[in-house]
Scaffold this motif. Structure first.
Motif, PDB file in Angstrom:
ATOM      1  N   PHE A 255       0.846  -1.193   0.000  1.00 21.40           N
ATOM      2  CA  PHE A 255       0.000   0.000   0.000  1.00 21.40           C
ATOM      3  C   PHE A 255       0.883   1.245   0.000  1.00 21.40           C
ATOM      4  O   PHE A 255       1.047   1.903   1.039  1.00 21.40           O
ATOM      5  CB  PHE A 255      -0.934   0.003   1.221  1.00 21.40           C
ATOM      6  CG  PHE A 255      -1.895  -1.150   1.250  1.00 21.40           C
ATOM      7  CD1 PHE A 255      -3.043  -1.124   0.473  1.00 21.40           C
ATOM      8  CD2 PHE A 255      -1.636  -2.265   2.031  1.00 21.40           C
ATOM      9  CE1 PHE A 255      -3.928  -2.197   0.492  1.00 21.40           C
ATOM     10  CE2 PHE A 255      -2.506  -3.332   2.052  1.00 21.40           C
ATOM     11  CZ  PHE A 255      -3.656  -3.307   1.269  1.00 21.40           C
ATOM     12  N   PRO A 256       1.471   1.580  -1.139  1.00 21.96           N
ATOM     13  CA  PRO A 256       2.332   2.766  -1.190  1.00 21.96           C
ATOM     14  C   PRO A 256       1.547   4.045  -0.908  1.00 21.96           C
ATOM     15  O   PRO A 256       0.445   4.234  -1.430  1.00 21.96           O
ATOM     16  CB  PRO A 256       2.884   2.734  -2.614  1.00 21.96           C
ATOM     17  CG  PRO A 256       1.901   1.904  -3.397  1.00 21.96           C
ATOM     18  CD  PRO A 256       1.374   0.892  -2.438  1.00 21.96           C
ATOM     19  N   ILE A 257       2.127   4.886  -0.076  1.00 16.14           N
ATOM     20  CA  ILE A 257       1.488   6.149   0.289  1.00 16.14           C
ATOM     21  C   ILE A 257       1.815   7.211  -0.769  1.00 16.14           C
ATOM     22  O   ILE A 257       2.968   7.379  -1.148  1.00 16.14           O
ATOM     23  CB  ILE A 257       1.966   6.622   1.675  1.00 16.14           C
ATOM     24  CG1 ILE A 257       1.566   5.595   2.743  1.00 16.14           C
ATOM     25  CG2 ILE A 257       1.401   7.988   2.016  1.00 16.14           C
ATOM     26  CD1 ILE A 257       0.069   5.407   2.897  1.00 16.14           C
TER      27      ILE A 257
ATOM     28  N   VAL B 124       2.649   5.162  18.819  1.00 11.95           N
ATOM     29  CA  VAL B 124       3.150   5.457  17.477  1.00 11.95           C
ATOM     30  C   VAL B 124       2.555   4.489  16.458  1.00 11.95           C
ATOM     31  O   VAL B 124       2.170   4.883  15.350  1.00 11.95           O
ATOM     32  CB  VAL B 124       4.687   5.393  17.442  1.00 11.95           C
ATOM     33  CG1 VAL B 124       5.211   5.557  16.008  1.00 11.95           C
ATOM     34  CG2 VAL B 124       5.289   6.467  18.335  1.00 11.95           C
ATOM     35  N   ALA B 125       2.459   3.225  16.826  1.00 12.89           N
ATOM     36  CA  ALA B 125       1.905   2.222  15.916  1.00 12.89           C
ATOM     37  C   ALA B 125       0.465   2.558  15.544  1.00 12.89           C
ATOM     38  O   ALA B 125       0.058   2.435  14.378  1.00 12.89           O
ATOM     39  CB  ALA B 125       1.980   0.839  16.560  1.00 12.89           C
ATOM     40  N   ARG B 126      -0.319   2.976  16.529  1.00 14.14           N
ATOM     41  CA  ARG B 126      -1.712   3.324  16.249  1.00 14.14           C
ATOM     42  C   ARG B 126      -1.782   4.560  15.353  1.00 14.14           C
ATOM     43  O   ARG B 126      -2.640   4.646  14.454  1.00 14.14           O
ATOM     44  CB  ARG B 126      -2.457   3.584  17.566  1.00 14.14           C
ATOM     45  CG  ARG B 126      -3.927   3.966  17.390  1.00 14.14           C
ATOM     46  CD  ARG B 126      -4.696   2.917  16.614  1.00 14.14           C
ATOM     47  NE  ARG B 126      -6.123   3.244  16.554  1.00 14.14           N
ATOM     48  CZ  ARG B 126      -6.960   2.771  15.654  1.00 14.14           C
ATOM     49  NH1 ARG B 126      -6.528   1.949  14.709  1.00 14.14           N
ATOM     50  NH2 ARG B 126      -8.236   3.099  15.693  1.00 14.14           N
ATOM     51  N   THR B 127      -0.880   5.513  15.545  1.00 13.69           N
ATOM     52  CA  THR B 127      -0.847   6.707  14.691  1.00 13.69           C
ATOM     53  C   THR B 127      -0.548   6.328  13.245  1.00 13.69           C
ATOM     54  O   THR B 127      -1.168   6.849  12.308  1.00 13.69           O
ATOM     55  CB  THR B 127       0.213   7.694  15.203  1.00 13.69           C
ATOM     56  OG1 THR B 127      -0.092   8.065  16.554  1.00 13.69           O
ATOM     57  CG2 THR B 127       0.258   8.946  14.346  1.00 13.69           C
ATOM     58  N   ILE B 128       0.404   5.421  13.053  1.00 16.83           N
ATOM     59  CA  ILE B 128       0.726   4.963  11.695  1.00 16.83           C
ATOM     60  C   ILE B 128      -0.478   4.269  11.073  1.00 16.83           C
ATOM     61  O   ILE B 128      -0.824   4.502   9.901  1.00 16.83           O
ATOM     62  CB  ILE B 128       1.948   4.022  11.726  1.00 16.83           C
ATOM     63  CG1 ILE B 128       3.191   4.780  12.189  1.00 16.83           C
ATOM     64  CG2 ILE B 128       2.181   3.401  10.348  1.00 16.83           C
ATOM     65  CD1 ILE B 128       4.405   3.883  12.403  1.00 16.83           C
ATOM     66  N   ASP B 129      -1.136   3.429  11.853  1.00 17.71           N
ATOM     67  CA  ASP B 129      -2.308   2.702  11.371  1.00 17.71           C
ATOM     68  C   ASP B 129      -3.394   3.679  10.908  1.00 17.71           C
ATOM     69  O   ASP B 129      -3.965   3.541   9.809  1.00 17.71           O
ATOM     70  CB  ASP B 129      -2.822   1.806  12.498  1.00 17.71           C
ATOM     71  CG  ASP B 129      -4.013   0.957  12.090  1.00 17.71           C
ATOM     72  OD1 ASP B 129      -4.082   0.550  10.914  1.00 17.71           O
ATOM     73  OD2 ASP B 129      -4.880   0.710  12.950  1.00 17.71           O
TER      74      ASP B 129
ATOM     75  N   PRO C 177     -10.171   5.493  -0.917  1.00 12.07           N
ATOM     76  CA  PRO C 177     -11.216   4.661  -0.299  1.00 12.07           C
ATOM     77  C   PRO C 177     -11.093   3.181  -0.655  1.00 12.07           C
ATOM     78  O   PRO C 177     -11.272   2.316   0.210  1.00 12.07           O
ATOM     79  CB  PRO C 177     -12.508   5.272  -0.845  1.00 12.07           C
ATOM     80  CG  PRO C 177     -12.160   6.703  -1.094  1.00 12.07           C
ATOM     81  CD  PRO C 177     -10.748   6.688  -1.585  1.00 12.07           C
ATOM     82  N   VAL C 178     -10.775   2.883  -1.915  1.00 11.00           N
ATOM     83  CA  VAL C 178     -10.636   1.476  -2.322  1.00 11.00           C
ATOM     84  C   VAL C 178      -9.436   0.841  -1.631  1.00 11.00           C
ATOM     85  O   VAL C 178      -9.518  -0.264  -1.082  1.00 11.00           O
ATOM     86  CB  VAL C 178     -10.501   1.364  -3.856  1.00 11.00           C
ATOM     87  CG1 VAL C 178     -10.170  -0.069  -4.257  1.00 11.00           C
ATOM     88  CG2 VAL C 178     -11.784   1.825  -4.535  1.00 11.00           C
ATOM     89  N   ALA C 179      -8.290   1.550  -1.652  1.00 11.11           N
ATOM     90  CA  ALA C 179      -7.080   1.027  -1.033  1.00 11.11           C
ATOM     91  C   ALA C 179      -7.258   0.890   0.477  1.00 11.11           C
ATOM     92  O   ALA C 179      -6.739  -0.047   1.095  1.00 11.11           O
ATOM     93  CB  ALA C 179      -5.887   1.926  -1.350  1.00 11.11           C
ATOM     94  N   ARG C 180      -8.007   1.821   1.062  1.00  9.84           N
ATOM     95  CA  ARG C 180      -8.241   1.733   2.509  1.00  9.84           C
ATOM     96  C   ARG C 180      -9.001   0.468   2.859  1.00  9.84           C
ATOM     97  O   ARG C 180      -8.658  -0.221   3.824  1.00  9.84           O
ATOM     98  CB  ARG C 180      -9.025   2.966   2.979  1.00  9.84           C
ATOM     99  CG  ARG C 180      -9.420   2.870   4.460  1.00  9.84           C
ATOM    100  CD  ARG C 180     -10.218   4.057   4.918  1.00  9.84           C
ATOM    101  NE  ARG C 180     -10.644   3.889   6.307  1.00  9.84           N
ATOM    102  CZ  ARG C 180     -11.270   4.825   7.031  1.00  9.84           C
ATOM    103  NH1 ARG C 180     -11.536   6.005   6.479  1.00  9.84           N
ATOM    104  NH2 ARG C 180     -11.624   4.582   8.274  1.00  9.84           N
ATOM    105  N   ARG C 181     -10.024   0.124   2.105  1.00 10.13           N
ATOM    106  CA  ARG C 181     -10.789  -1.095   2.378  1.00 10.13           C
ATOM    107  C   ARG C 181      -9.898  -2.327   2.247  1.00 10.13           C
ATOM    108  O   ARG C 181      -9.990  -3.266   3.059  1.00 10.13           O
ATOM    109  CB  ARG C 181     -11.994  -1.192   1.442  1.00 10.13           C
ATOM    110  CG  ARG C 181     -13.106  -0.200   1.780  1.00 10.13           C
ATOM    111  CD  ARG C 181     -14.390  -0.548   1.057  1.00 10.13           C
ATOM    112  NE  ARG C 181     -14.262  -0.360  -0.381  1.00 10.13           N
ATOM    113  CZ  ARG C 181     -14.511   0.784  -1.013  1.00 10.13           C
ATOM    114  NH1 ARG C 181     -14.889   1.849  -0.316  1.00 10.13           N
ATOM    115  NH2 ARG C 181     -14.398   0.883  -2.329  1.00 10.13           N
ATOM    116  N   LEU C 182      -9.017  -2.327   1.250  1.00 14.54           N
ATOM    117  CA  LEU C 182      -8.096  -3.452   1.082  1.00 14.54           C
ATOM    118  C   LEU C 182      -7.106  -3.513   2.240  1.00 14.54           C
ATOM    119  O   LEU C 182      -6.755  -4.601   2.720  1.00 14.54           O
ATOM    120  CB  LEU C 182      -7.356  -3.320  -0.254  1.00 14.54           C
ATOM    121  CG  LEU C 182      -8.209  -3.476  -1.514  1.00 14.54           C
ATOM    122  CD1 LEU C 182      -7.386  -3.155  -2.757  1.00 14.54           C
ATOM    123  CD2 LEU C 182      -8.786  -4.883  -1.605  1.00 14.54           C
TER     124      LEU C 182
END
Length: 367
Positions: free
Chosen positions: A16-18, A74-79, A88-93
């Motif tokens: 999932f590249p940002i 920090v992990a939750r912030t990254i998530d 939206p599509v990539a988020r669901r995946l």
């Protein structure tokens, strides 16, 4: 030095590249902060207060808990950033992968700890699997692990009206009972796989500050996000050492102890000038016999019978070993098995199979 199997490089696209933008730059810094936080947790495991009292060890893991709180935050912030920055599509995946992938499930499970610590002011508490001794500045090394779900505070286990039970379920099946440092490295591995270009790397292309520093040398510890976890290495070593024949001239079976879907056999290994106790599973004895190792069985009638295997069943003559009346007495050496009770022997066996190095020492006893 080559990267570990399954480890992506900085040029790999990732799952999932940002996309470019200020959010990406902030996320890159959070990746670095997560790696630094894990290193602080690791360092805290040799900076915990350990005292030996008459009733046992007193272990204070407060510093580990403090640094772990930073890591899970920090992990939750990254998530959350992945959910915000992806389409939206990539988020669901992404969310689907987080629910199905072993590392992603750890991410989700640790969000329970973070949410409880931030929103409910429930201090992070953990168990300690054990300690090992060192010297100098590293006198003790503790092994913090996450508590069983049932042992968490009531307020942590309470699900509010607007809360999902997903973090609770994922904590139970993917976090509880595991080593704290390993779960944090699971999280780092998950995010690195999602977008490896965000990971801070050293000159060799590996993740910066990994592998973790080896403070006290002993058996095996996982010190890199892509290295085998302790349980995985344990299974690998058990498989290897179970292929090796036991030491000694032969083994004499003297007692049978039911244990789940198998039978444990207890007896004496003849090492020449002395004998030592052994506990072995029926399946392992079948394998040993097939490899040419010699087992006998001592009966209540005072006979010593040869043991063989047929179609993976232990037999003595034409009789299954399960039908042979064993002598069922071990002499005073049996004190090594927690009072010589079935429960004590089962517990001892579980300890052996959960620590391949202990099992090897038992199976490959010095003559």
């Amino acid at each position: 030095m080559p990267l570990m199997p399954g480890q992506p490089t900085a040029t790999d696209r990732g799952l999932f590249p940002i996309p470019p933008g200020p959010g990406r730059e902030q996320l890159r810094r959070k990746y670095r902060a997560l790696g630094d936080a894990i290193n602080r947790v690791w360092s805290a495991t040799v900076n915990s207060d350990v005292a030996l009292h008459r009733e046992g060890f007193h272990i204070d893991t407060e510093q580990v808990s403090i640094d772990t709180a930073d890591a899970v935050t920090v992990a939750r912030t990254i998530d959350l950033s992945f959910c915000e920055l992806l389409s939206p599509v990539a988020r669901r995946l992404y969310e689907a992968l987080r629910s199905s992938d072993p590392d992603g499930r750890v991410v989700r499970g640790l969000s329970l700890i973070r949410n409880s610590e931030v929103h409910r002011h429930a201090m992070i508490d953990m168990d300690t699997k054990g300690v090992i001794s060192g010297f100098g500045d590293c006198e003790w090394r503790v092994h913090p692990q996450w508590k069983p779900y049932a042992d968490l505070l009531t307020e942590v286990r309470t699900i509010g009206p607007k809360e999902s039970r997903g973090p609770h379920d994922r904590y139970q099946d993917s976090v509880a009972g595991l080593l704290v440092v390993e779960t944090l490295m699971d999280v780092l591995r998950f995010f690195d796989r999602c977008d490896p270009s965000l990971t801070r790397r050293g000159n060799d292309g590996d993740i910066a500050r990994f592998p973790l520093r080896e403070f006290i040398e002993h058996t095996y510890e996982c010190r890199h996000p892509y290295a085998l976890r302790v349980a995985e290495m344990n299974d690998l070593l058990l498989d290897r050492w179970m292929l090796m024949a036991p030491t000694g001239r032969m083994r004499q079976i003297r007692r049978a102890v039911p244990s789940g879907d198998t039978t444990l056999y207890v007896g004496l290994t003849d090492l020449g000038h002395h004998s030592e106790l052994f506990v072995e599973s029926a399946d392992q004895i079948v394998w040993d016999l097939a490899g040419g190792y010699h087992y006998t069985a001592a009966t209540r009638a005072g006979k010593v019978l040869d043991v063989a295997e047929r179609d993976r069943v232990l037999i003595s003559g034409e009789i299954p070993l399960t039908e042979v009346e064993l002598v069922d007495a071990m002499n005073d050496q049996s004190a090594g098995f927690d009072g010589d009770t079935d429960e004590g022997i089962q517990k001892w066996w579980t300890c052996q199979t959960n620590d391949a190095f202990r099992y090897r020492s038992h199976r490959r006893a010095a003559g």
